[in-house]
Design an enzyme around this catalytic site. Structure first.
Site, mmCIF file in Angstrom:
data_model
loop_
_atom_site.group_PDB
_atom_site.id
_atom_site.type_symbol
_atom_site.label_atom_id
_atom_site.label_comp_id
_atom_site.label_asym_id
_atom_site.label_seq_id
_atom_site.Cartn_x
_atom_site.Cartn_y
_atom_site.Cartn_z
ATOM 1 N N ASP A 61 -38.757 65.006 -16.454
ATOM 2 C CA ASP A 61 -38.636 65.582 -15.115
ATOM 3 C C ASP A 61 -37.801 66.863 -15.156
ATOM 4 O O ASP A 61 -37.949 67.644 -16.089
ATOM 5 C CB ASP A 61 -37.988 64.532 -14.193
ATOM 6 C CG ASP A 61 -38.513 64.604 -12.774
ATOM 7 O OD1 ASP A 61 -38.180 65.566 -12.087
ATOM 8 O OD2 ASP A 61 -39.243 63.682 -12.359
ATOM 9 N N HIS B 194 -35.011 66.780 -8.402
ATOM 10 C CA HIS B 194 -36.122 65.842 -8.519
ATOM 11 C C HIS B 194 -35.831 64.741 -9.542
ATOM 12 O O HIS B 194 -36.017 63.548 -9.276
ATOM 13 C CB HIS B 194 -37.391 66.610 -8.891
ATOM 14 C CG HIS B 194 -38.659 65.827 -8.752
ATOM 15 N ND1 HIS B 194 -39.220 65.131 -9.792
ATOM 16 C CD2 HIS B 194 -39.495 65.654 -7.695
ATOM 17 C CE1 HIS B 194 -40.342 64.564 -9.384
ATOM 18 N NE2 HIS B 194 -40.534 64.849 -8.110
ATOM 19 N N SER C 50 -43.901 60.651 -6.338
ATOM 20 C CA SER C 50 -42.787 60.784 -7.272
ATOM 21 C C SER C 50 -41.760 59.689 -7.084
ATOM 22 O O SER C 50 -41.082 59.281 -8.027
ATOM 23 C CB SER C 50 -42.087 62.136 -7.077
ATOM 24 O OG SER C 50 -42.811 63.177 -7.648
#
Length: 522
Positions: free
Chosen positions: A273, A308, A462
């Protein structure tokens, strides 16, 4: 260095004056005054030194029972900066989020263990008073964008069949300005050119050249968006809060009771990520920075500069029952942070392929990839096939376009594909579905951490994928000898059937249920 002016009158902070304490903190800093027990307010008082500065410190744990953030308000002649640690103060490292604050109070999230520092600047040798208050906020509300890819790449990924010298000749013949090995075992190379047009011309030439198995543009993919925030984690315990359907969760609390007396082993989970911020109290002892890597900046420490990756990691492995922010799914998950997405949340296929190989070679049992786009990649496919052969379970988000087609790599035959459900036990409108979908899991309004300590509700597949990765790692922790294929079967068989009876392309095998999954372990 940027500083932030914060207006005293914006919030009108009033309260009883509390004397400042002067306990030394090893840096000449003074301790923040004690808050008034009723108003949760206090005043920082002092005199600026000959450089116009004053330094204070506090320990986050002092405030956790009463709130989630500290709010500081200075007048127009003063500037306040908060640092998460003494090291950051010495390096003068401040938060980008605070750069967005204008004529407002500075709000600091209480996410870190240890000691934090506050620097106040103003007119030298003059007295000052800065009010501050302990507040309790729910996670911020942010929405992840749809997945997308870019084919405008000036680099190529080339799978070769010849020797190293032949590979060098291919690079030179096509006028590449740079050649880089992605993975020697898979014989994947990256050729970089000056322009997109030169890359396209080289691609056509290489496709007709002996010694080249395949060539593709190095396109980009995007990242698919007793604890104080535990009550907001509807995905773990849906009581019907905010109008949801009671019980539309992964059955987390029942699972915790069921395994309370069982032995668990540590399981390595790779999060491919944007990296992770490992300094949060909720990540203490849970992140293996020594095993991770930053393929974007080509450095050992995979530090999150977007948010994220930290959000995904929190869902899987945040420490539970420590009075800080939230509860992760698996108390024995150990995260390997692998950074393949840059600060804009985009990453190249070549780096993603490298990330997969790195995870496998560092003994990850589960890989989470909350990444996707429209274009397939044979390089990533080769890496996924290698992971599958090595017995690694790769969990991938299905995509956020609301389309009847999974994003890539979710649609890969080597991926375990996960869509998103909401608090009503329905597939989220944004969640991609279609052939190859394995499960859905909670992915809408999911709270977790960003890269600067804030907590935020994010929605996206996600957020669904790490729920499954967390549960998969839990099964491994309870039975270390279990195979990836067995984990997949348990996840499918234990899922709560939704939609049409049996498997369907809208819900896959159903919605994730961790308690039923644990019951199927033999």
């Amino acid at each position: 260095m940027k500083k932030w002016l914060v207006g005293l009158t914006v919030f009108g902070l009033l309260g009883t004056m509390v004397p400042v304490q002067t306990e030394a903190a090893g840096t000449g800093a003074k301790k923040l005054p004690v808050l008034d027990t009723k108003t949760k307010k206090a005043y920082i008082k002092g005199t600026f030194d000959s450089k116009g500065k004053a330094l204070f410190y506090f320990d986050t744990k002092t405030y956790l029972t009463g709130g989630t953030h500290l709010k500081f308000a200075a007048d127009a002649t003063e500037a306040v900066t908060v640092y998460e640690s003494q090291t950051d103060y010495q390096k003068q490292l401040v938060y980008e989020r605070y750069a967005e604050v204008s004529d407002q109070s500075l709000i600091f999230p209480l996410s870190w263990s240890g000691r934090q520092y506050i620097e106040i600047e103003g007119k030298k040798n003059t007295a000052f008073v800065v009010p501050f208050k302990l507040e309790r906020f729910e996670p911020m509300r942010e929405q992840l964008a749809k997945a997308s890819t870019s084919a405008k790449a000036s680099s190529l990924v080339v799978k070769v069949t010849g020797t190293t010298s032949q590979t060098m000749q291919l690079s030179e013949k096509t006028d590449a300005v740079k050649r880089e090995t992605i993975d020697a075992g898979l014989k994947l190379e990256k050729f970089t050119y000056r322009t997109v047009m030169q890359a396209l011309a080289a691609k056509r030439k290489l496709e007709q050249t002996r010694g080249v198995a395949y060539v593709e543009l190095d396109s980009q993919m995007r990242g698919l968006g007793g604890d104080v925030f535990k009550s907001y984690q509807w995905s773990l315990n849906n009581t019907g809060q905010r109008g949801g359907v009671k019980g539309a969760d992964i059955n987390f609390d029942a699972m915790k009771k069921r395994i309370a007396s069982k032995k668990q082993s540590t399981v390595l989970v790779a999060v491919i990520d944007t990296g992770i911020n490992p300094t949060y109290a909720d990540f203490a002892g849970r992140v293996r920075m020594d095993l991770g890597y930053d393929f974007v900046n080509r450095q050992r420490l995979a530090i999150d500069d977007h948010g994220h990756g930290s959000h995904v990691a929190g869902v899987i492995a945040a420490n539970s029952n420590n009075t800080y922010g939230m509860s992760g799914i698996n108390a024995k998950a150990s995260i390997i942070p692998i950074k393949v997405l840059s600060e804009d949340n985009y990453g190249s296929n070549s780096n993603i392929a490298k990330g997969i190989m790195h995870a496998v070679k560092n003994k990850a049992k589960v890989i989470n990839m909350s990444i996707g786009g429209g274009f397939s990649s044979r390089a990533i496919e080769d890496a996924l096939a290698y992971a599958k052969k090595q017995g690694v379970l790769v969990v991938v988000a299905s995509g956020n376009d609301g389309a009847n087609k999974l994003s890539y790599p979710a649609r890969s035959q080597y991926a375990f594909s996960v869509g998103s459900s909401n608090r009503f036990d329905k597939r989220s409108a944004f969640s991609n579905y279609g052939d190859g979908l394995d499960l859905i899991a909670p992915g809408q309004d999911i709270p977790s951490y960003l890269s600067d300590g804030e907590s935020a509700f994010w929605s996206g597949t996600s957020m669904a994928a790490p729920h499954v990765a967390g549960v998969a790692s839990l099964l491994y922790s309870l039975k270390p000898t279990i195979k990836a294929s067995e984990v997949e079967n348990i996840l499918k068989k234990s899922a709560q059937d939704l939609g049409k009876k049996g498997y369907d392309t809208s819900y896959g095998y159903g919605r994730l249920d961790v308690d039923r999954a644990v019951q199927l372990l033999r």
